[in-house]
Design an enzyme around this catalytic site. Structure first.
Site, short mmCIF file in Angstrom:
data_model
loop_
_atom_site.label_atom_id
_atom_site.label_comp_id
_atom_site.label_asym_id
_atom_site.label_seq_id
_atom_site.Cartn_x
_atom_site.Cartn_y
_atom_site.Cartn_z
N ASN A 3 -81.82 -65.92 -42.01
CA ASN A 3 -81.57 -64.96 -43.09
C ASN A 3 -82.16 -65.42 -44.41
O ASN A 3 -82.69 -64.63 -45.18
CB ASN A 3 -80.06 -64.74 -43.25
CG ASN A 3 -79.46 -63.92 -42.14
OD1 ASN A 3 -80.17 -63.34 -41.32
ND2 ASN A 3 -78.14 -63.85 -42.10
N ARG A 58 -87.18 -49.92 -33.91
CA ARG A 58 -87.22 -51.26 -33.33
C ARG A 58 -86.82 -51.15 -31.87
O ARG A 58 -85.64 -51.03 -31.55
CB ARG A 58 -86.26 -52.21 -34.05
CG ARG A 58 -86.55 -52.44 -35.52
CD ARG A 58 -85.69 -53.57 -36.07
NE ARG A 58 -85.67 -53.62 -37.51
CZ ARG A 58 -86.62 -54.16 -38.28
NH1 ARG A 58 -87.68 -54.68 -37.70
NH2 ARG A 58 -86.51 -54.16 -39.59
N ARG A 69 -90.39 -53.66 -40.55
CA ARG A 69 -90.71 -55.03 -40.92
C ARG A 69 -90.40 -56.01 -39.80
O ARG A 69 -89.31 -56.00 -39.22
CB ARG A 69 -89.94 -55.43 -42.18
CG ARG A 69 -90.32 -56.82 -42.69
CD ARG A 69 -89.57 -57.18 -43.95
NE ARG A 69 -90.07 -56.49 -45.11
CZ ARG A 69 -89.33 -55.70 -45.89
NH1 ARG A 69 -88.07 -55.48 -45.58
NH2 ARG A 69 -89.86 -55.11 -46.94
N HIS A 111 -86.79 -43.89 -40.06
CA HIS A 111 -85.70 -44.77 -39.66
C HIS A 111 -84.64 -44.03 -38.84
O HIS A 111 -83.73 -44.64 -38.30
CB HIS A 111 -85.06 -45.37 -40.92
CG HIS A 111 -84.13 -46.51 -40.67
ND1 HIS A 111 -82.78 -46.44 -40.96
CD2 HIS A 111 -84.34 -47.75 -40.16
CE1 HIS A 111 -82.20 -47.57 -40.64
NE2 HIS A 111 -83.12 -48.39 -40.16
N TYR A 151 -75.07 -55.72 -31.62
CA TYR A 151 -74.95 -54.91 -32.84
C TYR A 151 -73.92 -53.82 -32.57
O TYR A 151 -73.98 -53.16 -31.54
CB TYR A 151 -76.27 -54.23 -33.19
CG TYR A 151 -77.33 -55.08 -33.84
CD1 TYR A 151 -77.37 -56.47 -33.65
CD2 TYR A 151 -78.32 -54.51 -34.61
CE1 TYR A 151 -78.37 -57.22 -34.24
CE2 TYR A 151 -79.32 -55.27 -35.21
CZ TYR A 151 -79.34 -56.63 -35.01
OH TYR A 151 -80.32 -57.38 -35.59
N ARG A 207 -71.04 -54.49 -44.72
CA ARG A 207 -71.32 -55.79 -44.14
C ARG A 207 -72.07 -56.71 -45.09
O ARG A 207 -71.76 -57.88 -45.25
CB ARG A 207 -72.13 -55.62 -42.86
CG ARG A 207 -72.38 -56.94 -42.13
CD ARG A 207 -73.48 -56.82 -41.11
NE ARG A 207 -74.80 -56.90 -41.71
CZ ARG A 207 -75.85 -56.23 -41.31
NH1 ARG A 207 -75.74 -55.36 -40.34
NH2 ARG A 207 -77.03 -56.38 -41.90
N HIS A 244 -73.18 -52.90 -37.66
CA HIS A 244 -74.38 -52.13 -37.97
C HIS A 244 -74.10 -50.62 -38.09
O HIS A 244 -74.97 -49.85 -38.43
CB HIS A 244 -75.41 -52.38 -36.85
CG HIS A 244 -76.80 -51.95 -37.15
ND1 HIS A 244 -77.40 -50.88 -36.52
CD2 HIS A 244 -77.73 -52.45 -38.01
CE1 HIS A 244 -78.63 -50.74 -36.97
NE2 HIS A 244 -78.85 -51.68 -37.88
#
EC number: 2.7.4.1
Length: 716
Positions: free
Chosen positions: A59, A388, A418, A448, A481, A577, A605
């Site tokens: 992170n 993703r 990304r 997205h 997730y 979160r 998530h």
């Protein structure tokens, strides 16, 4: 009410310098403090503690690659502005100070607790001095056979300039004395560690005089034999080092003719973006560190001297190699919705919508949905977004199969996701070869939204089926997730989904949608409208209530609307979160707002928006956080849950357990710091994630309800 309004205006004026909003970068670092706290928690299994330690390292890499790099880039662009650079410089200084404190805690924990306890459990990470003669001999052979042939030390001089150093790679700087082969004196050499070699090396068990498994790091192997590389010269000093670079890709989407080809050429350049951080070993001499800082044009405030390996994230290899059950979280098997077991999926969806709650429930029904569509001769078309998907995906393979069978397959692949750009480029190429229509969304906006649409020919005509979700179409991350998804044949929802796909492929303005909120067109407006509606109801003396759960909350216009709602008595609970710029608990501004964060076994998530709306209980699931980028610079959807039973499920599974949690919950104070909730007095510890595992898992008791407190949607 008038007095409250005046108080609001006065208090907002008081915060006109921006202090009503918490700093985004510092809030992100606060999140990493909470992750590090999991690594520090002795009740967490030992290998999971090491995993959390590695997550913090990863992170922080991304924090520097993205957030610090963005601040530095802005500073360079705006440095002629008399005020902005000073503010940015202050933000960078505060972020660096917080990182320094966080990293010091990280390495202290690693050296003082994690390593000794791993050794007690038979997992030994050996330094040079800890290896026995047999192990030293094996390491020497390994170095000569596997490592030395791949090393290329560069002695610096005008003919041997400083080599290009790849982002986050392991390197060494070496100071030498004595004359080289050409009679020249002392100097400096730079050496890259081979990227093809593992960073964690397991030593043969039969060489160990300790029970268990022994490892050493590649950096330790190289350092043990550094002198062997410079025959006839003396190694005066050396250090491992690692440079973190800006990793943001920039492509002028309005100028390039083919986005995929442009990105492929840009991906290589990402490895050599401008440097934002330098990490060196604890024993690195100051003059060598200064030499590197000067070489990479890095400010001293972003030099980090670490007491251990420069990349703790690599130690995840140890976690992945060991299957000692007592050192990891207990195994968990996700439940499978009974409504879909052994049934014709399309027939089941004609009867009712199916809500899925991952990872507590399996992601397999989503894969099955696309696989069934690919195999069904009555399905004529499939449309899907991919943000993703991962490098291996049954789901994308099913889309390829469908295209090869002659179905109309349209896939919106987000090439600018990304760190997933390369995988997505590969999938786009495979899909196109199979005959699918592949497009890359809308210029200037990331796609997205998580949507899949199936069109099936039935006796009554073409019928639409859809999946909408809060998370990615990635079976791997779906195992850890938390996300909601819905499988539906609802006419309004599926019609809206079809319109969004037409918008994405044709670039025409979308028609008025019946139920979906779509960014960048209506999502922000509808969120603010829903918040203001609760505000107006509160002004009328009716209860106002908002509960929202998401990854991040940083959009100031949404925060301002929440502040206004708080000032007239709307009760607001936010489960955020990560980064949160809202400052809760400030009298006259946000005293009716509570913010909490859950950090546990699974990564939270889910995005849920709940508005009481005079007992209409408006409930939306979404792919979007309340951030400027999601609301204005991405294609996002928020979709309503209408069935009362499913609304209650979302309240009982997605919101109330998290408000009750006193094990993995942290509460945000008005000072921007989080404080961990703990059971008080006779309170019993309650973990939302554990309660959901117990209730929804494959081995759970059927029809068992979650004990999660008062449910505002429960029938009166």
């Amino acid at each position: 009410m008038d007095m409250k309004k005046k108080a609001t205006e006065a208090d907002l004026k008081q915060f006109s310098d921006g202090s009503a909003y918490l700093n985004r970068e510092l809030s992100l670092l606060e999140f990493n403090r909470r992750v590090l706290a999991q690594a520090e928690d002795p009740t967490v299994p030992l290998l999971e503690r090491l995993r959390f330690l590695c997550i913090v390292a990863s992170n922080l890499d991304e924090f520097f690659e993205v957030r610090v790099a963005s601040l530095l880039a802005t500073y360079q662009i705006d440095r002629n502005d008399s005020e902005l650079p000073e503010t940015l410089a202050a933000d960078l200084e505060r972020a660096s100070a917080e990182c320094r404190h966080l990293i010091a805690r990280q390495y202290a924990l690693f050296n003082q607790e994690i390593l000794p306890q791993l050794s007690e459990q038979g997992i030994h990470l050996l330094h040079r001095s800890e290896r026995n003669p047999a192990q030293r001999a094996w390491v020497k052979q390994y170095f000569d056979r596997e490592v030395r042939p791949l090393l290329t030390p560069i002695g610096l001089d005008p003919a041997h300039p400083f080599p290009r150093v790849i982002n986050k790679s392991l390197n060494f700087i070496v100071e030498l004395s004595g004359k080289d082969a050409f009679g020249r004196g002392s100097g400096i050499a730079i050496m890259k560690a081979p990227r093809v070699l593992p960073r964690v090396i397991r030593l043969p068990d039969d060489l160990s005089d300790k029970p268990g498994s022994s490892y050493c790091l590649l950096s330790s192997v190289i350092q043990s034999h550094m002198a062997d590389l410079f025959t006839g010269r003396e190694v005066v000093s050396y250090s491992q080092f690692r440079v973190t670079r800006n990793s943001d890709l920039w492509v002028d989407e309005e100028e390039v003719k083919n986005l995929r080809q442009a990105l492929q050429s840009e991906l290589h350049g990402r490895q050599y973006g401008f440097a934002v951080r330098l990490e060196v070993g604890r024993s690195c001499p100051a003059h060598l560190a200064d030499f590197l800082l000067n070489q990479f044009h890095i400010d001293r405030s972003r030099l980090f001297t670490v007491d251990g390996p420069v990349n703790l994230g690599r130690l995840l290899e140890i976690v992945n190699q060991h299957d000692q059950p007592d050192l990891k979280f207990p195994s968990y098997v996700s439940g499978y919705p009974g409504k879909l077991s052994g049934a014709d999926m399309f027939a089941a969806l004609r009867k009712q919508d199916v809500l899925l709650h991952h990872p507590f429930e399996s992601f397999q029904p989503v894969i099955n949905f696309i696989q069934c569509a690919a195999a069904d001769p009555n399905v004529v078309a499939i449309k899907q977004t991919i943000y993703r998907a991962g490098s291996n995906s049954e789901l994308v393979e099913a889309l390829i199969t469908a295209a090869e069978r002659g179905k109309e397959v349209t896939v919106i692949v987000e090439l600018m996701a990304r760190f997933d750009e390369e995988a997505n480029i590969n999938w786009a190429e495979k899909l196109e070869k199979a005959g699918a229509q592949v497009v890359y969304g809308v210029v200037g906006l990331k796609t997205h939204a998580k949507m899949a649409l199936v069109l099936r020919r039935e006796p009554s005509g073409l019928r639409r089926y859809a999946h909408l979700g809060t998370g990615n179409y990635n079976p791997t991350t779906a195992r850890f997730y938390t996300d909601f998804g819905i499988l539906t044949s609802d006419d309004d929802l599926t019609s809206d989904v079809n319109e969004v796909f037409i918008h994405l492929t044709s670039m025409t303005r979308p028609k008025q949608l019946a139920s979906i909120w779509l960014a960048p067109f209506s999502l922000h407006k509808e969120i603010v409208r829903a918040i203001r509606n609760e505000t107006e109801l509160a002004k009328q003396g009716k209860p106002g209530r908002i509960i929202a759960k998401m990854n991040s909350l940083t959009d100031e216009s949404v925060i301002k609307a929440l502040y206004d709602a708080s000032c007239v008595g709307v009760k607001i609970d936010l489960i955020i979160r990560g980064a949160c710029a809202l400052r809760p608990g400030v009298e006259g501004l946000s005293e009716n707002i509570k913010v909490r964060s859950i950090v546990g076994r699974f990564l939270e998530h889910t995005r849920i928006y709940y508005f009481r709306n005079d007992l209409k209980h408006d409930t939306y699931l979404s792919s979007a956080d309340w951030m400027n980028r999601n609301l204005f610079r991405r294609v996002e959807v928020a979709f309503p849950i209408r069935a009362p039973l499913l609304k209650r499920r979302i309240m009982r599974e997605g919101l109330l357990p998290y408000l009750k949690d006193n094990v993995n919950a942290w509460e945000l104070g008005s000072d921007g710091r989080y404080r961990r909730r703990r059971p008080r007095g006779k309170q019993v510890g309650y973990s939302a994630q554990q309660a959901l595992m117990d209730t929804l898992g494959a081995e759970s008791v059927p029809n068992k309800e979650i004990d999660n407190g008062t449910d505002p949607l429960a029938p009166r």
